[in-house]
Motif scaffolding. Structure first.
Motif, PDB file in Angstrom:
ATOM      1  N   SER A  49       0.858  -1.184   0.000  1.00 32.84           N
ATOM      2  CA  SER A  49       0.000   0.000   0.000  1.00 32.84           C
ATOM      3  C   SER A  49       0.889   1.227   0.000  1.00 32.84           C
ATOM      4  CB  SER A  49      -0.894  -0.019   1.236  1.00 32.84           C
ATOM      5  OG  SER A  49      -1.506   1.243   1.425  1.00 32.84           O
ATOM      6  N   TYR A  50       0.555   2.177  -0.837  1.00 35.06           N
ATOM      7  CA  TYR A  50       1.324   3.416  -0.888  1.00 35.06           C
ATOM      8  C   TYR A  50       0.626   4.563  -0.170  1.00 35.06           C
ATOM      9  CZ  TYR A  50       4.805   1.440  -4.080  1.00 35.06           C
ATOM     10  OH  TYR A  50       5.807   0.691  -4.639  1.00 35.06           O
ATOM     11  N   GLY A  51      -0.501   4.243   0.479  1.00 37.24           N
ATOM     12  CA  GLY A  51      -1.188   5.269   1.252  1.00 37.24           C
ATOM     13  C   GLY A  51      -2.599   4.820   1.574  1.00 37.24           C
ATOM     14  N   VAL A  52      -3.321   5.671   2.284  1.00 31.22           N
ATOM     15  CA  VAL A  52      -4.694   5.353   2.672  1.00 31.22           C
ATOM     16  C   VAL A  52      -5.536   5.079   1.432  1.00 31.22           C
ATOM     17  CG1 VAL A  52      -6.772   6.326   3.725  1.00 31.22           C
ATOM     18  CG2 VAL A  52      -4.558   6.628   4.836  1.00 31.22           C
ATOM     19  N   ASN A  53      -6.352   4.029   1.522  1.00 28.47           N
ATOM     20  CA  ASN A  53      -7.264   3.601   0.448  1.00 28.47           C
ATOM     21  C   ASN A  53      -6.543   3.121  -0.809  1.00 28.47           C
ATOM     22  OD1 ASN A  53      -9.606   4.145   1.967  1.00 28.47           O
ATOM     23  ND2 ASN A  53      -9.550   6.303   1.355  1.00 28.47           N
ATOM     24  N   SER A  54      -5.261   2.850  -0.701  1.00 30.76           N
ATOM     25  CA  SER A  54      -4.472   2.318  -1.811  1.00 30.76           C
ATOM     26  C   SER A  54      -3.926   0.959  -1.428  1.00 30.76           C
ATOM     27  CB  SER A  54      -3.320   3.271  -2.122  1.00 30.76           C
ATOM     28  OG  SER A  54      -2.205   2.563  -2.661  1.00 30.76           O
ATOM     29  N   THR A  55      -4.310  -0.089  -2.165  1.00 32.75           N
ATOM     30  CA  THR A  55      -3.733  -1.410  -1.932  1.00 32.75           C
ATOM     31  C   THR A  55      -3.486  -2.092  -3.278  1.00 32.75           C
ATOM     32  OG1 THR A  55      -5.880  -2.515  -1.749  1.00 32.75           O
ATOM     33  CG2 THR A  55      -4.892  -1.732   0.301  1.00 32.75           C
ATOM     34  N   GLU A  56      -2.417  -2.887  -3.329  1.00 31.13           N
ATOM     35  CA  GLU A  56      -2.065  -3.588  -4.557  1.00 31.13           C
ATOM     36  C   GLU A  56      -1.612  -4.987  -4.201  1.00 31.13           C
ATOM     37  OE1 GLU A  56      -2.643  -0.225  -7.106  1.00 31.13           O
ATOM     38  OE2 GLU A  56      -2.348  -2.367  -7.561  1.00 31.13           O
ATOM     39  N   LYS A  57      -1.812  -5.911  -5.125  1.00 31.83           N
ATOM     40  CA  LYS A  57      -1.286  -7.270  -4.937  1.00 31.83           C
ATOM     41  C   LYS A  57       0.192  -7.294  -5.298  1.00 31.83           C
ATOM     42  CE  LYS A  57      -5.495  -9.972  -5.504  1.00 31.83           C
ATOM     43  NZ  LYS A  57      -5.448 -10.468  -4.098  1.00 31.83           N
ATOM     44  N   GLY A  58       0.925  -8.143  -4.597  1.00 31.03           N
ATOM     45  CA  GLY A  58       2.354  -8.251  -4.831  1.00 31.03           C
ATOM     46  C   GLY A  58       2.692  -9.305  -5.862  1.00 31.03           C
ATOM     47  N   ASP A  59       3.948  -9.739  -5.813  1.00 29.21           N
ATOM     48  CA  ASP A  59       4.436 -10.672  -6.830  1.00 29.21           C
ATOM     49  C   ASP A  59       3.923 -12.090  -6.613  1.00 29.21           C
ATOM     50  OD1 ASP A  59       7.531  -8.952  -6.342  1.00 29.21           O
ATOM     51  OD2 ASP A  59       5.950  -8.522  -7.814  1.00 29.21           O
ATOM     52  N   LEU A  60       3.689 -12.438  -5.350  1.00 33.76           N
ATOM     53  CA  LEU A  60       3.247 -13.797  -5.051  1.00 33.76           C
ATOM     54  C   LEU A  60       1.736 -13.789  -4.902  1.00 33.76           C
ATOM     55  CD1 LEU A  60       4.141 -16.736  -4.321  1.00 33.76           C
ATOM     56  CD2 LEU A  60       4.031 -16.020  -1.927  1.00 33.76           C
ATOM     57  N   SER A  61       1.094 -14.641  -5.670  1.00 34.87           N
ATOM     58  CA  SER A  61      -0.357 -14.727  -5.595  1.00 34.87           C
ATOM     59  C   SER A  61      -0.788 -15.188  -4.212  1.00 34.87           C
ATOM     60  CB  SER A  61      -0.862 -15.723  -6.642  1.00 34.87           C
ATOM     61  OG  SER A  61      -2.247 -15.898  -6.512  1.00 34.87           O
ATOM     62  N   SER A  62      -1.765 -14.511  -3.653  1.00 36.60           N
ATOM     63  CA  SER A  62      -2.220 -14.847  -2.309  1.00 36.60           C
ATOM     64  C   SER A  62      -3.730 -14.756  -2.256  1.00 36.60           C
ATOM     65  CB  SER A  62      -1.590 -13.895  -1.286  1.00 36.60           C
ATOM     66  OG  SER A  62      -2.130 -14.103  -0.005  1.00 36.60           O
ATOM     67  N   GLU A  63      -4.343 -15.626  -1.470  1.00 37.64           N
ATOM     68  CA  GLU A  63      -5.793 -15.582  -1.300  1.00 37.64           C
ATOM     69  C   GLU A  63      -6.201 -14.604  -0.205  1.00 37.64           C
ATOM     70  OE1 GLU A  63      -6.388 -20.220  -2.700  1.00 37.64           O
ATOM     71  OE2 GLU A  63      -6.136 -19.700  -0.595  1.00 37.64           O
ATOM     72  N   SER A  64      -5.232 -13.954   0.396  1.00 37.74           N
ATOM     73  CA  SER A  64      -5.539 -12.998   1.447  1.00 37.74           C
ATOM     74  C   SER A  64      -5.938 -11.654   0.851  1.00 37.74           C
ATOM     75  CB  SER A  64      -4.313 -12.813   2.349  1.00 37.74           C
ATOM     76  OG  SER A  64      -3.199 -12.392   1.577  1.00 37.74           O
ATOM     77  N   THR A  65      -6.561 -10.824   1.695  1.00 38.20           N
ATOM     78  CA  THR A  65      -6.905  -9.460   1.304  1.00 38.20           C
ATOM     79  C   THR A  65      -6.385  -8.501   2.354  1.00 38.20           C
ATOM     80  OG1 THR A  65      -9.047  -9.589   2.405  1.00 38.20           O
ATOM     81  CG2 THR A  65      -8.990 -10.164   0.068  1.00 38.20           C
ATOM     82  N   VAL A  66      -6.227  -7.248   1.974  1.00 39.67           N
ATOM     83  CA  VAL A  66      -5.746  -6.224   2.902  1.00 39.67           C
ATOM     84  C   VAL A  66      -6.620  -4.999   2.797  1.00 39.67           C
ATOM     85  CG1 VAL A  66      -3.324  -6.965   2.948  1.00 39.67           C
ATOM     86  CG2 VAL A  66      -4.113  -5.366   1.184  1.00 39.67           C
ATOM     87  N   SER A  67      -6.498  -4.125   3.792  1.00 37.23           N
ATOM     88  CA  SER A  67      -7.186  -2.839   3.754  1.00 37.23           C
ATOM     89  C   SER A  67      -6.272  -1.789   4.356  1.00 37.23           C
ATOM     90  CB  SER A  67      -8.507  -2.901   4.524  1.00 37.23           C
ATOM     91  OG  SER A  67      -8.274  -3.184   5.893  1.00 37.23           O
ATOM     92  N   ARG A  68      -6.471  -0.547   3.966  1.00 34.83           N
ATOM     93  CA  ARG A  68      -5.664   0.568   4.493  1.00 34.83           C
ATOM     94  C   ARG A  68      -6.604   1.764   4.683  1.00 34.83           C
ATOM     95  NH1 ARG A  68      -0.253   2.437   3.530  1.00 34.83           N
ATOM     96  NH2 ARG A  68       0.341   3.479   5.483  1.00 34.83           N
ATOM     97  N   ILE A  69      -7.265   1.742   5.818  1.00 36.88           N
ATOM     98  CA  ILE A  69      -8.221   2.808   6.136  1.00 36.88           C
ATOM     99  C   ILE A  69      -7.534   3.926   6.895  1.00 36.88           C
ATOM    100  CG2 ILE A  69     -10.367   3.318   7.360  1.00 36.88           C
ATOM    101  CD1 ILE A  69     -11.175   0.400   6.853  1.00 36.88           C
ATOM    102  N   ARG A  70      -6.502   3.556   7.660  1.00 35.79           N
ATOM    103  CA  ARG A  70      -5.707   4.549   8.395  1.00 35.79           C
ATOM    104  C   ARG A  70      -4.246   4.365   8.022  1.00 35.79           C
ATOM    105  NH1 ARG A  70      -8.059   2.268  13.071  1.00 35.79           N
ATOM    106  NH2 ARG A  70      -5.989   2.093  13.977  1.00 35.79           N
ATOM    107  N   THR A  71      -3.488   5.422   8.063  1.00 34.55           N
ATOM    108  CA  THR A  71      -2.075   5.376   7.698  1.00 34.55           C
ATOM    109  C   THR A  71      -1.314   4.344   8.510  1.00 34.55           C
ATOM    110  OG1 THR A  71      -2.047   7.698   7.058  1.00 34.55           O
ATOM    111  CG2 THR A  71       0.081   6.714   7.599  1.00 34.55           C
TER     112      THR A  71
END
Lengths: 112, 109
Positions: A49-71
């Motif tokens: 994540s490069y900041g709030v409300n920004s998330t991206e998947k990385g190089d390794l495929s994963s079934e997990s999810t992330v969130s970035r509501i606060r810095t």
């Protein structure tokens, strides 16, 4: 003294359970990352994540999810844990684009 | 082929020895080069951070980068039992870090 905190440190959980791994940092870093590390293997980037409300998947495929509501907070969620998810999960943050990473002490997850 | 190859180890040396840890890489666009140390059951911590070819010294540690050969090294002088850990090389490009597999070092008293 750690400025980036991960909880829990260890987690043993049964197949099919939903889990959330917590990661918080007090340094005000915009960039945060999740890596997966197996013994003797390189770190694999699974989310960033490069900041709030920004998330991206990385190089390794994963079934997990992330969130970035606060810095300062970057939790990782697995909706339905499987034995193949057994691994160490490391959270990290950095200040600038090519700045070194600050790591937490990891969560060692075992799915039975 | 992996972008970053690290000498696998494990490495076991007597206290006071000079240790050399090495990584090669294939992508000449990598911009920054780092060495992290990881103790058992801990996260990696930054040891050395460098940008240009040449040597950078910090106490008993020297990081060496040779961009023309795509090769980086970490030297530890007068190694101590407290240096026993896994050492990870890493390099960054456009904000993303790529890690080697790590070399586990044991320094015996």
């Amino acid at each position: 003294e750690a400025d980036i905190y991960q909880t829990p440190r260890y987690l043993v959980i049964g197949t099919g359970k939903k889990i959330t791994l917590e990661c918080s940092q007090t340094m005000g870093h915009d960039k945060m990352y999740w890596y997966q590390q197996d013994p003797g293997m390189e770190l694999h980037l699974i989310h960033y994540s490069y900041g709030v409300n920004s998330t991206e998947k990385g190089d390794l495929s994963s079934e997990s999810t992330v969130s970035r509501i606060r810095t300062e907070h970057f939790p990782l969620t697995l909706e339905s844990a499987r034995p193949s998810h057994t691994s160490q999960y490391l959270c990290a943050s950095s200040q600038g684009n090519n700045s070194p990473l600050h790591f937490g002490n990891g969560t060692r997850l075992t799915v039975t | 082929q992996k972008e970053v190859e690290q000498d696998p180890g494990p490495l076991s040396v007597p206290e006071g020895a000079i240790v050399s840890l090495n990584c090669t890489y294939s992508n000449s666009a990598f911009q920054y080069f780092m060495w992290y140390r990881q103790y058992s059951r801990k996260g990696p911590e930054l040891l050395m951070y460098t940008y240009s070819s040449g040597n950078k010294e910090d106490g008993r540690f020297t990081a060496q980068v040779d961009k023309s050969s795509k090769y980086i090294s970490l030297f530890i002088r007068d190694s101590q039992p407290s240096d026993s850990a896994t050492y990870l090389c890493a390099m960054t490009l456009a904000g993303k870090s790529t890690f080697g597999d790590g070399t586990t070092l044991t320094v015996k008293p």
